[in-house]
Write a protein that holds these residues in place. Structure first.
Motif, PDB file in Angstrom:
ATOM      1  N   LEU A   1       1.910   1.891  -3.401  1.00  0.00           N
ATOM      2  CA  LEU A   1       0.828   2.322  -4.281  1.00  0.00           C
ATOM      3  C   LEU A   1       0.442   3.782  -4.076  1.00  0.00           C
ATOM      4  CD1 LEU A   1      -1.549  -0.787  -4.227  1.00  0.00           C
ATOM      5  CD2 LEU A   1       0.054  -0.099  -5.988  1.00  0.00           C
ATOM      6  N   VAL A   2       0.650   4.322  -2.844  1.00  0.00           N
ATOM      7  CA  VAL A   2       0.301   5.725  -2.645  1.00  0.00           C
ATOM      8  C   VAL A   2       1.445   6.655  -3.045  1.00  0.00           C
ATOM      9  CG1 VAL A   2      -1.371   5.327  -0.830  1.00  0.00           C
ATOM     10  CG2 VAL A   2       1.009   5.706  -0.226  1.00  0.00           C
TER      11      VAL A   2
ATOM     12  N   ARG B   1       1.011   2.226 -11.671  1.00  0.00           N
ATOM     13  CA  ARG B   1       1.108   0.778 -11.448  1.00  0.00           C
ATOM     14  C   ARG B   1       1.880   0.101 -12.565  1.00  0.00           C
ATOM     15  NH1 ARG B   1      -4.383  -0.454  -8.119  1.00  0.00           N
ATOM     16  NH2 ARG B   1      -4.054   1.337  -6.777  1.00  0.00           N
TER      17      ARG B   1
ATOM     18  N   PHE C   1      -6.127  -6.758  -3.732  1.00  0.00           N
ATOM     19  CA  PHE C   1      -6.426  -6.718  -2.296  1.00  0.00           C
ATOM     20  C   PHE C   1      -7.325  -7.874  -1.893  1.00  0.00           C
ATOM     21  CE2 PHE C   1      -5.689  -2.326  -3.596  1.00  0.00           C
ATOM     22  CZ  PHE C   1      -4.579  -2.078  -2.827  1.00  0.00           C
TER      23      PHE C   1
ATOM     24  N   SER D   1      -6.589   8.207  -1.521  1.00  0.00           N
ATOM     25  CA  SER D   1      -5.168   8.131  -1.874  1.00  0.00           C
ATOM     26  C   SER D   1      -4.964   7.345  -3.165  1.00  0.00           C
ATOM     27  CB  SER D   1      -4.378   7.505  -0.730  1.00  0.00           C
ATOM     28  OG  SER D   1      -4.933   6.260  -0.403  1.00  0.00           O
ATOM     29  N   THR D   2      -6.039   7.076  -3.905  1.00  0.00           N
ATOM     30  CA  THR D   2      -6.044   6.440  -5.236  1.00  0.00           C
ATOM     31  C   THR D   2      -5.563   4.987  -5.232  1.00  0.00           C
ATOM     32  OG1 THR D   2      -3.838   7.033  -6.028  1.00  0.00           O
ATOM     33  CG2 THR D   2      -5.570   8.679  -6.319  1.00  0.00           C
ATOM     34  N   VAL D   3      -5.523   4.369  -4.062  1.00  0.00           N
ATOM     35  CA  VAL D   3      -5.196   2.942  -4.046  1.00  0.00           C
ATOM     36  C   VAL D   3      -6.390   2.152  -4.579  1.00  0.00           C
ATOM     37  CG1 VAL D   3      -4.694   0.974  -2.554  1.00  0.00           C
ATOM     38  CG2 VAL D   3      -3.568   3.153  -2.158  1.00  0.00           C
TER      39      VAL D   3
ATOM     40  N   GLU E   1       0.825  -1.199   0.000  1.00  0.00           N
ATOM     41  CA  GLU E   1       0.000   0.000   0.000  1.00  0.00           C
ATOM     42  C   GLU E   1       0.869   1.262   0.000  1.00  0.00           C
ATOM     43  OE1 GLU E   1      -2.925  -0.205   2.985  1.00  0.00           O
ATOM     44  OE2 GLU E   1      -3.952   1.593   2.303  1.00  0.00           O
TER      45      GLU E   1
ATOM     46  N   ARG F   1      -8.410   4.969   1.397  1.00  0.00           N
ATOM     47  CA  ARG F   1      -7.754   4.302   0.277  1.00  0.00           C
ATOM     48  C   ARG F   1      -8.242   4.856  -1.048  1.00  0.00           C
ATOM     49  NH1 ARG F   1      -7.226  -2.188   1.264  1.00  0.00           N
ATOM     50  NH2 ARG F   1      -5.253  -2.086   2.385  1.00  0.00           N
TER      51      ARG F   1
ATOM     52  N   GLU G   1      -8.465  -4.225  -8.377  1.00  0.00           N
ATOM     53  CA  GLU G   1      -8.346  -4.147  -6.916  1.00  0.00           C
ATOM     54  C   GLU G   1      -8.924  -5.363  -6.216  1.00  0.00           C
ATOM     55  OE1 GLU G   1     -11.830  -0.914  -6.171  1.00  0.00           O
ATOM     56  OE2 GLU G   1      -9.918  -0.192  -6.924  1.00  0.00           O
TER      57      GLU G   1
END
Lengths: 668, 255
Positions: A224-225, A230, A395, B53-55, A221, B50, A391
């Motif tokens: 990713l922030v 990606r 996740f 923060s664009t996750v 994570e 999330r 996602e």
């Protein structure tokens, strides 16, 4: 794509990987010490073992039913063998042999031919299932052969014939192969397999760590922030895996070559002037690079899909296993490289490797191998990026393989990809064993039974067991009239196109003639036309559709309609157990899946499938009719037919697409 | 600043229906302000952060970070955002300074600037003695400091903290709390989530309460006290939870 950031990711990952002692050991240290220890160690042990066996000698019982001077001479010769004890065979010889007190029994008998020639027969009883037995046999045989030669010589001298007659042809070897190529042949047999395994091994150690490991350690994570896309993350990690795989490969290749050369020259094989096949090694590294990229992309996808490293390692197993099987092809002596083989990943590298090692390969094979592997590689890396952006997968928290418990709670939970693949595997195995058994008895009946009992009935039983409504689950819903008409206009050109694509493939990668013969037998049986239609067109049209457009898509619904169509078409093509027809059947599967999933009615794909297969029956049946020449020769359809087929198919698909609601999916 | 409008985040369930983890939430956070997302576990705080923060991608609705839309310019959003959560992992095989430098590079900062920032922050947080140690050998408190520097290395105008003190002992937690305060002093816009009422009381300028993905109430502590005539934040929170439960019951009766 920001390559600067890709570079940042790559260098960081590489540095981190190199700090992991476990990885460094498997990738770098192990190969350097493994081969010398393995090859040289084994060699020494083997030589010592052979010496031990020699010295051990043997006790051999000889029963001599002739007792002539010649037979005595033979026995005397036998007793000359170093470390061997020859005893006369008493009555208990057999029991001594069984209790391993003696290792062989020789019985000498004689016979006289019609022309009065006196000859001997020697029966050697020994145990060929162990090395000592084999050694004893070869020693005894050697001794008997030299006795024979001496006896012949004596005979010739009695008849005053020049003993030179014994060797009228003397053979002298003039081997034109360089020692380089001899070494190449040896290396080429088993090295490809080792190399492929090493490449995969080196890459997989790293791959599991790079995404699944980040998930496990909760660092993903944070990454990713950060200000990086990606795509850049995926490519950076991907390059790291390739690098580690190739590094492992290079170290292995050099280590194995050095230690092997050392062993060969030690073993006294003439290695005069033999260089390391350096040129070959470089060609091979170039050819292995695409394979490294392909493996890396697949491993990265696995790692992305997995929730933790343990899961990643276990998902890697099938890939490892399949590659192992494919890589072993280099052990088979009869299989040689051709255009078709150069299309199959891993197999192509293994065969190319072998060919390059004996300096006998075609550039076209090298090029096809590299390009076809790269095409797969691009698809795999594209898949990795897609996974990284999904996602639900990145996740993934729960285990969605669907435990039996969750299925008990809600029967619909059975419809997960996991159970889909299990069902497919069972059906495939049943088809392979039961189906071919049924068809071996009587082809037509067997085909019909296969369709009904292996393909159709289990689906119905399964849905009953799960208490699911057959009509809605299998989409047994009446189609609209217009859709039905359009499907016919899709099916006929579709079948023609599939046939022409098949022909094209046959041109470039010719089917074996045996295969074509078997296939045409299917159509040449002496049965009425209506029966052919029933077995070849109608039965598969109903039964295979129930399985592949009815049941199977239910397992893969979570991936959306488009992916669902692709997955079920792939399974459909694989189910035909026929590598030569894979591509046409896959394309047909796409069309059929589209028709049913888009319209919500399975009757459409049933109709389409039946029409498609009927066309084949029809063409075969009327192959000799005079008007057939407008459609094609007896071997293939005219290629110009593709043009109207494409036009009609496109229009029909366009209208069908519009009529079934454009890009909207009919079902929720 | 942060601007959230009708934000929805749904996850598909097995039976084909959707679970709305964040259900139509709107709020704002200005520069120099600390806003707290308050809610019990599973309220949707982490999901909301999330998405911000664009996750994760928003299912519908929109949000802006420093004027950048999370759907249209995720990269710009990430550049303007520092993110820190309580259970953040670190790359154990890297040294503390290498770890921070890696993120600095990802934000395209030049090497000199990264070194300068690391130095400044190390002075401030007393980190010099362990900057060159491998993260594996650091204590929880040291790791937390490394994470703090990592999150602020690019000096972002907006900071998001997701349950930043979760799982930390009291001394380490105090580091974080004072760090959050210092962010405000430097004029940053701060959004932090917690389920601990006292933390929200002490830190937040404004409180955004969410429950089961929905917005319960929003305002400063004073405003919330006034409108509920309760004093403790606990009571205020329970007041709102009961109120919505009653409302939904009334709704259920009406229809």
């Amino acid at each position: 794509m920001n390559f600067k950031k890709v570079k940042v990711v790559f260098f960081k990952e590489f540095m981190e990987v190199m700090r992991d002692k476990r990885t460094v050991f498997t990738v770098m240290v192990l190969p350097v010490i493994l081969y010398p220890v393995l090859i040289i160690g084994l060699n020494t042990i083997m030589m010592r073992q052979a010496g031990v066996l020699e010295e051990k000698g043997a006790t051999v019982a000889v029963s001599d039913s002739i007792s002539s001077a010649s037979s005595q001479a033979i026995i005397t010769d036998l007793s000359q063998i170093e470390h061997y004890t020859i005893i006369p065979a008493a009555e208990n010889a057999q029991s001594l042999y069984e209790s391993k007190d003696i290792q062989a029994i020789i019985s000498i008998a004689d016979s006289v031919s019609a022309s009065g020639l006196h000859s001997f027969k020697a029966y050697i009883q020994y145990d060929a299932a162990n090395e000592r037995g084999q050694l004893i046999y070869s020693k005894l045989r050697q001794s008997l052969k030299s006795s024979e030669k001496r006896l012949i010589q004596e005979q010739l001298e009695i008849r005053s014939i020049d003993t030179g007659i014994l060797s009228l042809i003397s053979i002298t070897e003039l081997d034109t192969s360089s020692s380089q190529r001899r070494m190449g042949m040896l290396l080429g047999t088993f090295l490809p397999y080792i190399m492929i395994m090493m490449l995969l091994g080196g890459a997989s150690v790293v791959a599991a760590d790079l995404v699944a490991g980040e998930k496990e350690r909760k660092t993903l994570e944070t990454l990713l922030v950060a200000a990086i896309g990606r795509k850049e993350i995926v490519i950076g990690k991907y390059l790291t895996i390739i690098t580690m795989g190739m590094l492992n490969l290079i170290i292995n290749l050099f280590s194995v070559s050095f230690s092997l050369k050392f062993m060969l020259s030690n073993a006294g094989i003439n290695m005069e002037g033999a260089q390391m096949p350096l040129k070959a090694i470089f060609i091979l590294l170039a050819a292995m690079l695409p394979l490294a990229t392909l493996f890396s992309a697949i491993l990265l996808s696995i790692s992305t899909f997995s929730r933790n490293m343990k899961e990643a390692r276990s998902y890697e197993q099938p890939l490892l296993f399949i590659s192992m099987m494919l890589g072993m092809i280099s052990f088979l002596p009869a299989i040689e490289m051709n255009n078709l083989m150069s299309l199959i990943p891993v197999v192509n590298i293994a065969l190319l490797f072998k060919a390059v090692m004996v300096e006998d390969y075609q550039l076209s094979h090298l090029i096809i191998t590299i390009i076809s592997t790269l095409v797969l590689d691009v698809a795999a890396i594209w898949g990795s990026i897609r996974l990284f952006n999904a996602e639900g997968i990145l996740f993934r928290t729960e285990d969605d393989s669907g435990s039996l418990k969750s299925v008990k709670k809600n029967k619909r939970n059975f419809f997960s990809p996991y159970y889909g693949l299990i069902y497919f595997s069972i059906a495939l195995v049943a088809l392979f064993y039961l189906g071919s058994y049924m068809q071996s008895k009587e082809l037509y009946k067997g085909l019909l039974y296969t369709q009904i009992f292996i393909i159709l009935l289990p689906v119905v039983l399964l849905l009953r067991l799960l208490k699911q409504d057959l009509n809605s689950t299998l989409r047994l819903k009446a189609p609209k009239v217009l859709d039905t008409l359009l499907v016919i206009f899709m099916a006929i050109p579709g079948a023609i196109l599939a046939a022409i694509i098949g022909q094209l493939i046959n041109r470039i990668f010719p089917f074996p003639s045996q295969y074509l013969e078997n296939l045409s037998q299917l159509f040449k049986l002496d049965i009425p036309l209506w029966q052919s239609f029933l077995v070849i067109a109608v039965a598969p049209g109903i039964c295979e559709e129930i399985l592949f457009r009815g049941l199977m898509p239910r397992f893969f619904e979570r991936y959306g309609m488009r992916m669902n169509i692709i997955i079920t078409a792939l399974l459909f093509a694989a189910f035909h157990l026929d590598p030569f027809r894979f591509v046409p059947v896959f394309l047909l599967g796409l069309l059929l899946g589209y028709q049913t999933l888009k319209s919500g009615s399975i009757y459409l794909s049933m109709l389409s499938h039946t029409v498609n297969n009927s066309l084949a029956v029809f063409i075969m049946h009327f192959a000799k009719a005079p008007w057939m020449k407008y459609l094609g020769t007896s071997e293939e359809l005219h290629y110009w037919l593709a043009a109207p087929a494409v036009i009609i198919l496109s229009i029909a698909i366009y209208l069908f697409h519009k009529h079934t609601g454009g890009n909207e999916c009919v079902e929720s | 600043m942060i601007k959230v409008q009708n934000l929805v985040k749904s996850f598909p369930k097995r039976d084909g229906s959707f679970f709305h983890a964040v259900d139509d939430i709107s709020f704002e956070a200005q520069d120099g302000e600390i806003v707290c997302l308050l809610g019990v576990n599973g309220a949707g705080k982490t999901t909301a952060m999330r998405v911000l923060s664009t996750v994760l991608k928003a299912s519908s609705g929109s949000a802006e970070v420093q004027g950048w839309d999370i759907n249209k310019s995720p990269q710009k959003v990430r550049e303007n955002l520092g993110f820190l959560s309580g259970d953040t992992g670190l790359y154990n095989r890297l040294r503390a300074s290498e770890f921070i430098r890696y993120f600095g590079r990802l934000y395209s900062l030049d090497e000199a600037l990264i070194s300068q920032r690391i130095n400044e922050m190390a002075d401030l947080l007393d980190m010099h003695e362990f900057l060159d140690k491998k993260i594996d050998f650091l204590s929880t408190g040291m790791k937390q400091k490394v994470s703090i520097v990592r999150s602020i290395i690019h000096d972002p105008p907006v900071m998001i903290f997701d349950e930043p003190t979760g799982g930390l002992d009291i001394l380490t937690a105090r580091n974080i709390v004072s760090f959050i305060r210092s962010c405000k002093e430097r004029g940053k816009c701060v959004l932090f989530s917690t389920h601990i009422m006292r933390e929200a009381e002490r830190l937040a300028d404004r409180i955004v309460m969410i429950h089961r993905g929905k917005l319960l109430a929003e305002g400063s502590l004073e405003e919330l006290r006034d409108s509920t005539s309760e004093h403790d934040l606990d009571d205020i929170f329970i007041h709102y939870v009961n109120q919505t439960a009653m409302e939904s019951e009334v709704l259920a009766h009406e229809f």
